[in-house]
Design a protein around this motif. Structure first.
Motif, PDB file in Angstrom:
ATOM      1  N   VAL A 145      68.910  61.468  -5.122  1.00  0.00           N
ATOM      2  CA  VAL A 145      67.591  61.701  -4.337  1.00  0.00           C
ATOM      3  C   VAL A 145      67.504  63.676  -5.011  1.00  0.00           C
ATOM      4  CG1 VAL A 145      67.761  62.760  -1.638  1.00  0.00           C
ATOM      5  CG2 VAL A 145      67.592  60.555  -2.737  1.00  0.00           C
ATOM      6  N   LEU A 146      68.520  64.223  -5.182  1.00  0.00           N
ATOM      7  CA  LEU A 146      68.045  65.678  -5.493  1.00  0.00           C
ATOM      8  C   LEU A 146      67.394  66.095  -6.382  1.00  0.00           C
ATOM      9  CD1 LEU A 146      71.913  66.980  -4.538  1.00  0.00           C
ATOM     10  CD2 LEU A 146      70.059  67.289  -3.176  1.00  0.00           C
ATOM     11  N   LYS A 147      67.218  64.976  -7.423  1.00  0.00           N
ATOM     12  CA  LYS A 147      66.305  65.114  -8.386  1.00  0.00           C
ATOM     13  C   LYS A 147      64.812  64.783  -8.193  1.00  0.00           C
ATOM     14  CE  LYS A 147      69.955  63.646 -11.551  1.00  0.00           C
ATOM     15  NZ  LYS A 147      70.947  63.042 -12.670  1.00  0.00           N
ATOM     16  N   ILE A 148      65.122  64.506  -7.362  1.00  0.00           N
ATOM     17  CA  ILE A 148      63.089  63.784  -6.435  1.00  0.00           C
ATOM     18  C   ILE A 148      62.486  65.025  -6.524  1.00  0.00           C
ATOM     19  CG2 ILE A 148      61.937  63.054  -4.668  1.00  0.00           C
ATOM     20  CD1 ILE A 148      64.475  61.092  -4.884  1.00  0.00           C
ATOM     21  N   PRO A 149      60.997  65.819  -7.221  1.00  0.00           N
ATOM     22  CA  PRO A 149      60.654  66.882  -6.862  1.00  0.00           C
ATOM     23  C   PRO A 149      59.801  67.172  -5.679  1.00  0.00           C
ATOM     24  CG  PRO A 149      59.052  65.233  -7.687  1.00  0.00           C
ATOM     25  CD  PRO A 149      60.415  64.895  -8.146  1.00  0.00           C
ATOM     26  N   SER A 150      59.620  66.521  -4.878  1.00  0.00           N
ATOM     27  CA  SER A 150      59.023  66.513  -3.446  1.00  0.00           C
ATOM     28  C   SER A 150      59.772  66.453  -2.343  1.00  0.00           C
ATOM     29  CB  SER A 150      57.600  65.681  -3.158  1.00  0.00           C
ATOM     30  OG  SER A 150      57.935  64.421  -3.009  1.00  0.00           O
TER      31      SER A 150
ATOM     32  N   ALA B 202      67.890  50.740  -5.098  1.00  0.00           N
ATOM     33  CA  ALA B 202      67.059  50.920  -4.699  1.00  0.00           C
ATOM     34  C   ALA B 202      66.780  51.701  -4.651  1.00  0.00           C
ATOM     35  CB  ALA B 202      66.464  50.124  -2.967  1.00  0.00           C
ATOM     36  N   ILE B 203      67.475  53.351  -4.558  1.00  0.00           N
ATOM     37  CA  ILE B 203      66.762  54.313  -4.644  1.00  0.00           C
ATOM     38  C   ILE B 203      67.151  54.870  -5.886  1.00  0.00           C
ATOM     39  CG2 ILE B 203      67.530  56.965  -4.368  1.00  0.00           C
ATOM     40  CD1 ILE B 203      67.983  55.778  -1.539  1.00  0.00           C
TER      41      ILE B 203
ATOM     42  N   SER C 285      78.701  55.230  -3.758  1.00  0.00           N
ATOM     43  CA  SER C 285      77.100  54.693  -3.708  1.00  0.00           C
ATOM     44  C   SER C 285      76.584  56.328  -2.923  1.00  0.00           C
ATOM     45  CB  SER C 285      76.845  53.604  -2.719  1.00  0.00           C
ATOM     46  OG  SER C 285      78.393  52.641  -3.646  1.00  0.00           O
ATOM     47  N   TYR C 286      77.386  56.710  -2.022  1.00  0.00           N
ATOM     48  CA  TYR C 286      75.630  57.696  -0.945  1.00  0.00           C
ATOM     49  C   TYR C 286      75.982  58.775  -2.777  1.00  0.00           C
ATOM     50  CZ  TYR C 286      74.181  55.300   2.193  1.00  0.00           C
ATOM     51  OH  TYR C 286      73.608  54.644   3.108  1.00  0.00           O
ATOM     52  N   ILE C 287      77.182  59.288  -3.378  1.00  0.00           N
ATOM     53  CA  ILE C 287      77.543  60.848  -3.787  1.00  0.00           C
ATOM     54  C   ILE C 287      76.172  59.931  -5.005  1.00  0.00           C
ATOM     55  CG2 ILE C 287      78.613  61.635  -5.300  1.00  0.00           C
ATOM     56  CD1 ILE C 287      80.896  61.238  -3.829  1.00  0.00           C
ATOM     57  N   ARG C 288      76.075  58.894  -5.908  1.00  0.00           N
ATOM     58  CA  ARG C 288      75.060  58.664  -6.514  1.00  0.00           C
ATOM     59  C   ARG C 288      74.176  58.851  -5.843  1.00  0.00           C
ATOM     60  NH1 ARG C 288      76.947  55.824 -11.272  1.00  0.00           N
ATOM     61  NH2 ARG C 288      74.579  56.447 -12.189  1.00  0.00           N
ATOM     62  N   ILE C 289      73.549  58.721  -4.495  1.00  0.00           N
ATOM     63  CA  ILE C 289      72.660  58.288  -3.964  1.00  0.00           C
ATOM     64  C   ILE C 289      71.862  59.996  -4.314  1.00  0.00           C
ATOM     65  CG2 ILE C 289      71.024  57.742  -2.074  1.00  0.00           C
ATOM     66  CD1 ILE C 289      72.572  55.140  -1.792  1.00  0.00           C
ATOM     67  N   LEU C 290      72.640  60.478  -3.227  1.00  0.00           N
ATOM     68  CA  LEU C 290      72.743  62.009  -3.832  1.00  0.00           C
ATOM     69  C   LEU C 290      71.989  63.011  -4.793  1.00  0.00           C
ATOM     70  CD1 LEU C 290      72.360  64.963  -1.647  1.00  0.00           C
ATOM     71  CD2 LEU C 290      75.144  64.762  -1.995  1.00  0.00           C
ATOM     72  N   LEU C 291      72.622  61.989  -6.031  1.00  0.00           N
ATOM     73  CA  LEU C 291      72.389  62.993  -7.080  1.00  0.00           C
ATOM     74  C   LEU C 291      71.295  63.074  -7.389  1.00  0.00           C
ATOM     75  CD1 LEU C 291      75.628  62.504  -8.851  1.00  0.00           C
ATOM     76  CD2 LEU C 291      74.741  65.007  -8.339  1.00  0.00           C
TER      77      LEU C 291
ATOM     78  N   ALA D 127      63.707  58.964   1.133  1.00  0.00           N
ATOM     79  CA  ALA D 127      64.629  58.673   0.423  1.00  0.00           C
ATOM     80  C   ALA D 127      65.777  58.749   1.666  1.00  0.00           C
ATOM     81  CB  ALA D 127      64.975  58.859  -0.936  1.00  0.00           C
ATOM     82  N   PHE D 128      66.412  59.429   2.245  1.00  0.00           N
ATOM     83  CA  PHE D 128      67.620  60.093   2.911  1.00  0.00           C
ATOM     84  C   PHE D 128      66.684  59.260   4.021  1.00  0.00           C
ATOM     85  CE2 PHE D 128      68.314  64.120   0.726  1.00  0.00           C
ATOM     86  CZ  PHE D 128      69.646  63.417   0.903  1.00  0.00           C
ATOM     87  N   SER D 129      65.724  59.380   4.050  1.00  0.00           N
ATOM     88  CA  SER D 129      65.576  57.988   6.157  1.00  0.00           C
ATOM     89  C   SER D 129      65.940  56.158   6.149  1.00  0.00           C
ATOM     90  CB  SER D 129      64.125  58.077   6.480  1.00  0.00           C
ATOM     91  OG  SER D 129      63.339  57.503   5.000  1.00  0.00           O
ATOM     92  N   THR D 130      65.682  56.230   4.688  1.00  0.00           N
ATOM     93  CA  THR D 130      66.540  54.405   4.499  1.00  0.00           C
ATOM     94  C   THR D 130      68.132  54.366   4.100  1.00  0.00           C
ATOM     95  OG1 THR D 130      66.454  54.985   2.197  1.00  0.00           O
ATOM     96  CG2 THR D 130      64.630  54.202   2.687  1.00  0.00           C
ATOM     97  N   CYS D 131      68.523  55.554   4.603  1.00  0.00           N
ATOM     98  CA  CYS D 131      70.086  55.619   4.523  1.00  0.00           C
ATOM     99  C   CYS D 131      70.330  55.816   5.824  1.00  0.00           C
ATOM    100  CB  CYS D 131      70.196  56.483   3.512  1.00  0.00           C
ATOM    101  SG  CYS D 131      69.757  56.167   1.782  1.00  0.00           S
ATOM    102  N   GLY D 132      69.878  56.781   6.599  1.00  0.00           N
ATOM    103  CA  GLY D 132      70.008  57.180   7.743  1.00  0.00           C
ATOM    104  C   GLY D 132      71.222  56.638   8.832  1.00  0.00           C
ATOM    105  N   SER D 133      70.556  54.757   9.091  1.00  0.00           N
ATOM    106  CA  SER D 133      71.105  54.091  10.294  1.00  0.00           C
ATOM    107  C   SER D 133      72.399  53.899   9.521  1.00  0.00           C
ATOM    108  CB  SER D 133      69.848  53.605  10.279  1.00  0.00           C
ATOM    109  OG  SER D 133      68.397  53.510  10.474  1.00  0.00           O
ATOM    110  N   HIS D 134      72.188  53.139   8.020  1.00  0.00           N
ATOM    111  CA  HIS D 134      73.477  52.342   7.543  1.00  0.00           C
ATOM    112  C   HIS D 134      74.359  54.063   7.975  1.00  0.00           C
ATOM    113  CE1 HIS D 134      76.032  51.439   4.028  1.00  0.00           C
ATOM    114  NE2 HIS D 134      76.137  50.753   5.097  1.00  0.00           N
ATOM    115  N   LEU D 135      74.435  55.765   7.710  1.00  0.00           N
ATOM    116  CA  LEU D 135      75.470  56.114   7.086  1.00  0.00           C
ATOM    117  C   LEU D 135      75.904  56.640   9.132  1.00  0.00           C
ATOM    118  CD1 LEU D 135      74.396  59.069   4.603  1.00  0.00           C
ATOM    119  CD2 LEU D 135      76.340  57.873   4.638  1.00  0.00           C
TER     120      LEU D 135
END
Length: 315
Positions: A226-231, A126-127, A218-224, A238-246
């Protein structure tokens, strides 16, 4: 049953439970009854909310509904027996009943583990690849992933049950635990347990660690990504969709690693609390973790409750 009688002179085991003090039994009964009822109610509400709200008919919530369904059975494998034992002076379980309980504890626990991997993969797609999300996470593929997650753990569990069934228990039948678990049972055997311990420390550890490593990857790839997202707003979304799962992953795997990634000889009564976390408390907390941190699910729950109130008012 014939095979069971041949491999063991013990016809039943005695579970010492969480406490041997008589004054603790009723408070523990009330506590775990409340936990069990909250677990069943919370997970049922999650399933009903997802089923009744078309907006929640997405892969992420499909996997969550399966996880909730599994958690109901996972807890039911353990807590009802505990509740009965709290009210009895002699807390016994038959040899066959002990192996049956252990099979389902390991199978359902590992189904939870596999589902957490599938949910991490869903967030990764998704991300990291949102334009191909619908194609990759098709309904057919989601069903296949769930089918695989629910079938493979049964073979893993069966392996340990078959190996355990080769042991002989003749000296003691007292299990220092509130459920039938591999480590305390292996310690009771009066025959060599080398093969069981090797399999437990290799195959079982691999079965635990591999899903966890997949989630981490998966979360390392997600983190990389997300860090490319400018805003900053985009990063937070993006992080909010992963918080519960983490949060669920940390709670589940933290307690499991504490208990199972250690030699059988070091297993002590202190590990009971960690076992309680991943077998009972995590199943109760999962609905709260996912619903409190997820706006869509909270809205779905409000719709479900509102619909029930409306039906009650009109009837």
């Amino acid at each position: 049953m014939e095979r069971l009688n041949q491999t063991s002179s013990v016809s039943e085991f005695i579970l010492l439970g969480l406490s041997s003090r008589p004054e603790d039994q009723k408070p523990l009964f009330i506590l775990f009854l409340i936990i069990y009822l909250v677990t069943i109610a919370g997970n049922l509400l999650i399933i009903l909310a997802i089923h009744s709200d078309p907006q929640l008919h997405t892969p992420m919530y499909f996997f969550l509904s399966v996880l909730s369904f599994t958690d109901i059975w996972y807890t039911t494998t353990i807590v009802p027996k505990m509740l009965v034992d709290f009210l009895l002076e002699k807390k016994t379980i038959s040899y066959a009943g002990c192996l049956t309980q252990m099979h389902f504890i390991y199978a359902l626990g590992n189904i939870d583990s596999c589902l957490l991997v599938v949910m991490a993969f869903d967030r990764y797609v998704a991300i990291c690849d949102p334009f191909h999300y619908v194609t990759i996470m098709s309904h057919r593929r989601c069903v296949l992933m769930v089918a695989f997650s629910c079938s493979l753990p049964h073979f893993h569990s069966l392996l340990h049950i078959l190996l355990l069934n080769q042991l002989t228990f003749c000296d003691s039948n007292i299990i220092h635990h509130f459920l039938c678990d591999l480590s305390p049972l292996i310690k009771l055997s009066c025959t060599p347990t080398f093969v069981n311990e090797i399999v437990l420390m290799t195959e079982a550890s691999a079965f635990l660690v591999t899903p966890f490593l997949c989630i981490i990857f998966s979360y390392i790839r997600i983190l990389l990504a997300v860090l490319k997202i400018p805003s900053a707003a985009g990063k937070c979304k993006a992080f909010s969709t992963c918080g519960s799962h983490l949060t669920v992953v940390t709670l589940f795997y933290g307690s499991i690693f504490y208990v199972y990634l250690q030699p059988v000889s070091t297993y002590t009564v202190r590990d009971h609390m960690a076992t309680t976390v991943h077998t009972i408390l995590s199943s109760m907390l999962n609905p709260f973790i996912y619903s409190l941190r997820n706006k869509d699910l909270k809205q779905g729950l409000r719709k479900l409750v509102g619909r029930r109130h409306l039906q009650a008012a009109t009837s």
